[in-house]
Scaffold this motif. Structure first.
Motif: not given
Length: 446
Positions: A105-124
Motif C-alpha cells: 500500500s505504499k503505492d496506493c494507486r497500484k494497490f487499489k488497481s491490483s486488488r481491483k477495488y471499485l473506485t467509482f459508484p456503480l449506479s446513481q
C-alpha cells in the motif's frame, strides 16, 4: 449506408450511452478477471529480514476448485475443494504476512488497481444511498482486507476500530490499507475489547460518534467484525434497506430465562476477564423491558443519533456497563423503545429472531441438523466449528447465497479459504450483471 449514418448523427445520446455501456462492461470484466487468484506471483518484495513473493490471485492455480460447480453443489467440485482446503502446502502458500500490506500500500494507486477495488459508484441509486460501516477487528489482516474490498464503494464511509490488544504488525498493516482510501479511517478512540464486556459496545459507540461527523449523509449504519463477509452486492444491500422504509433490522426478542442472570447480577472486569460479583443489580431505568438480541445491527442514522443523545438511552447505557454481554441486549432493548427512529413496539407480536433479521446469519452448532428434524434451524456446517459457531466451508455456499441476510459469520481464510474466494467471485459476477442491467436501462431510455 446513408440512412444508417443519418440515424447515428440524430441519436448522439444513444451512441454515447452505448459507448459508456461498452466501456463499463470492459472495466467490470477486468475486475472479474483479476479478482480471484490464489498464490504467489514471480514478483518478490522485501519483508524485513526475509523476502516473500508478492500476493495476487489466479483463477485456477493447482486446479483451484470450480466455483460455479461449488455454488451448484456438485459433489466432485466440493470434494476437490475440501482436499485443497486441508492441504498444508496450500494453506502455507495462501497465508499473507502483515508486512505485505504495509509494503503493497505504499503505492496506493497500484494497490487499489491490483486488488481491483471499485473506485467509482456503480449506479446513481447507490450513490444517492450511502452507507456507514463500523468494523471491529483485532487479527487476521487478510480477512479484514478481503472484507473491506468486498463492501467498498467510494460513496460509503468506513470506521475501523483496531483492538488495543492487537499486535503492532496488525495495526501497521490495517493502518497502511486504510491510508489509501479517503472514506476509510481508524477510530480515534480505541478500546481493549473484552469478550462479553462493555468494551465491545463502546467500540461501536466510538465509531458511531465519528461517523456522524464525517460530512457524509449516510442512510444506514452497519456494524461488522473481521470474520464477516457479505452475501449481497452493495446495490442489493441498498435495495434491501430501501425496502425497510426507515425501519431497523436486528434480533430483538423476549429475553429467555437462562439469560436473565446476565442483567440481574452485577459483573466487573478482572485482568481482561468478566467476573460476577454475585450482587443483585438495580432495575433498569424507566422500567424498560430488557430484550434479547445480538451485537450486530442494521439501523438508521436517526437511531444512531438517538443512541448518542436520547437521555433515556444514555441512562440505559450507564445502567448496562456492569452487566454480562451487554451487546446481546442493549441494541435489542433500544429497538423496542417508543420514539426511537426505526424502532418497533415492545409487544411480543413484534419479536424478531436472528434468522429473520437482515443483519447477519450465524450458524450455531446446537441449532444445526437435517431438514427432516423439527428442531433444526439450518443444515449442518460444512466447514469447522470454533466456539460453537460454524466457519463456513465450500459446501455451505449453495445454501448461504439463497438467504436473505446481508452478511454472514464466520469466514476464515486460514481454515476455509476456498469458501471465501468463491463467494467473492460470486459477488463480483453479480456486480457485473447489475452493471450491465443498469447500462441496458440507460441505453434504452436515453
Amino acid at each position: 449506408m446513408r440512412h444508417r449514418k443519418i440515424f447515428c448523427l440524430k441519436r448522439p445520446f444513444l451512441l454515447a450511452a452505448l459507448l459508456a455501456a461498452l466501456l463499463a462492461a470492459i472495466c467490470m470484466l477486468s475486475l472479474i478477471n483479476g479478482g480471484l487468484k490464489v498464490g504467489w506471483n514471480p514478483t518478490s518484495i522485501s519483508l524485513g529480514r526475509y523476502t516473500r513473493l508478492d500476493y495476487e490471485y489466479d483463477d485456477s492455480p493447482e486446479k483451484l476448485s470450480n466455483c460455479s460447480a461449488i455454488l451448484w453443489g456438485e459433489r466432485e467440485a466440493l470434494e476437490q475443494a475440501k482436499l485443497l482446503t486441508v492441504s498444508k502446502d496450500f494453506r502455507k502458500r495462501i497465508r499473507v504476512p502483515d508486512q505485505f500490506y504495509v509494503n503493497a500500500s505504499k503505492d496506493c494507486r497500484k494497490f487499489k488497481s491490483s486488488r481491483k477495488y471499485l473506485t467509482f459508484p456503480l449506479s446513481q441509486e447507490e450513490e444517492d444511498f450511502p452507507l456507514a460501516y463500523a468494523m471491529v477487528v483485532h487479527h487476521k489482516v487478510q480477512n479484514f482486507e478481503r472484507l473491506l474490498r468486498a463492501i467498498y464503494a467510494p460513496q460509503n464511509v468506513y470506521c475501523i476500530h483496531v483492538d488495543l490488544k492487537a499486535s503492532p504488525s496488525f495495526l501497521a498493516a490495517v493502518s497502511a490499507v486504510v491510508s489509501c482510501f479517503p472514506n476509510v479511517f481508524l477510530a480515534g478512540r480505541r478500546e481493549r475489547v473484552v469478550y462479553a464486556g462493555w468494551s465491545r459496545v463502546q467500540a461501536d459507540l466510538n465509531c458511531m460518534a465519528e461517523l456522524l461527523t464525517t460530512g457524509v449523509a449516510w442512510r444506514y449504519f452497519i456494524n461488522l467484525c473481521g470474520q464477516d463477509f457479505p452475501l449481497k452486492t452493495n446495490l442489493e444491500m441498498v435495495r434491501a434497506l430501501q425496502a425497510l422504509n426507515g425501519a431497523n433490522s436486528m434480533e430483538s426478542e423476549k429475553i429467555p430465562k437462562e439469560k436473565r442472570w446476565r442483567v440481574e447480577r452485577v459483573h466487573h472486569e478482572v485482568d481482561g476477564h468478566i467476573q460476577a460479583l454475585g450482587t443483585a443489580k438495580e432495575s433498569p431505568p424507566f422500567q424498560l423491558p430488557i430484550m434479547s438480541g445480538n451485537a450486530y445491527i442494521l439501523v438508521t442514522r436517526g437511531f444512531v443519533r438517538s443512541v448518542l443523545e436520547d437521555q433515556r438511552i444514555l441512562a440505559l447505557i450507564d445502567w448496562a456497563k456492569d452487566t454480562y454481554s451487554p451487546d446481546e441486549f442493549l441494541w435489542a432493548t433500544i429497538q423496542r423503545m417508543p420514539g426511537v427512529p426505526g424502532s418497533t413496539w415492545a409487544s411480543s407480536k413484534y419479536d424478531l429472531s436472528d434468522v429473520n433479521a437482515l443483519a447477519k446469519l450465524v450458524k450455531w452448532q446446537w441449532h444445526e441438523g437435517e431438514q427432516s428434524s423439527t428442531d433444526a434451524v439450518y443444515p449442518p456446517c460444512q466447514g469447522i466449528h470454533i466456539r460453537g459457531i460454524c466457519v463456513y466451508g465450500s459446501g455451505d455456499l449453495q445454501w448461504l447465497v439463497k438467504q436473505r441476510h446481508l452478511f454472514a459469520n464466520k469466514f476464515d481464510t486460514d481454515e476455509e479459504a476456498v469458501a471465501i474466494y468463491c463467494l467473492e467471485k460470486y459477488l463480483r459476477q453479480r456486480v457485473l450483471a447489475q452493471l450491465q442491467e443498469v447500462n441496458v436501462w440507460y441505453s434504452t431510455f436515453m
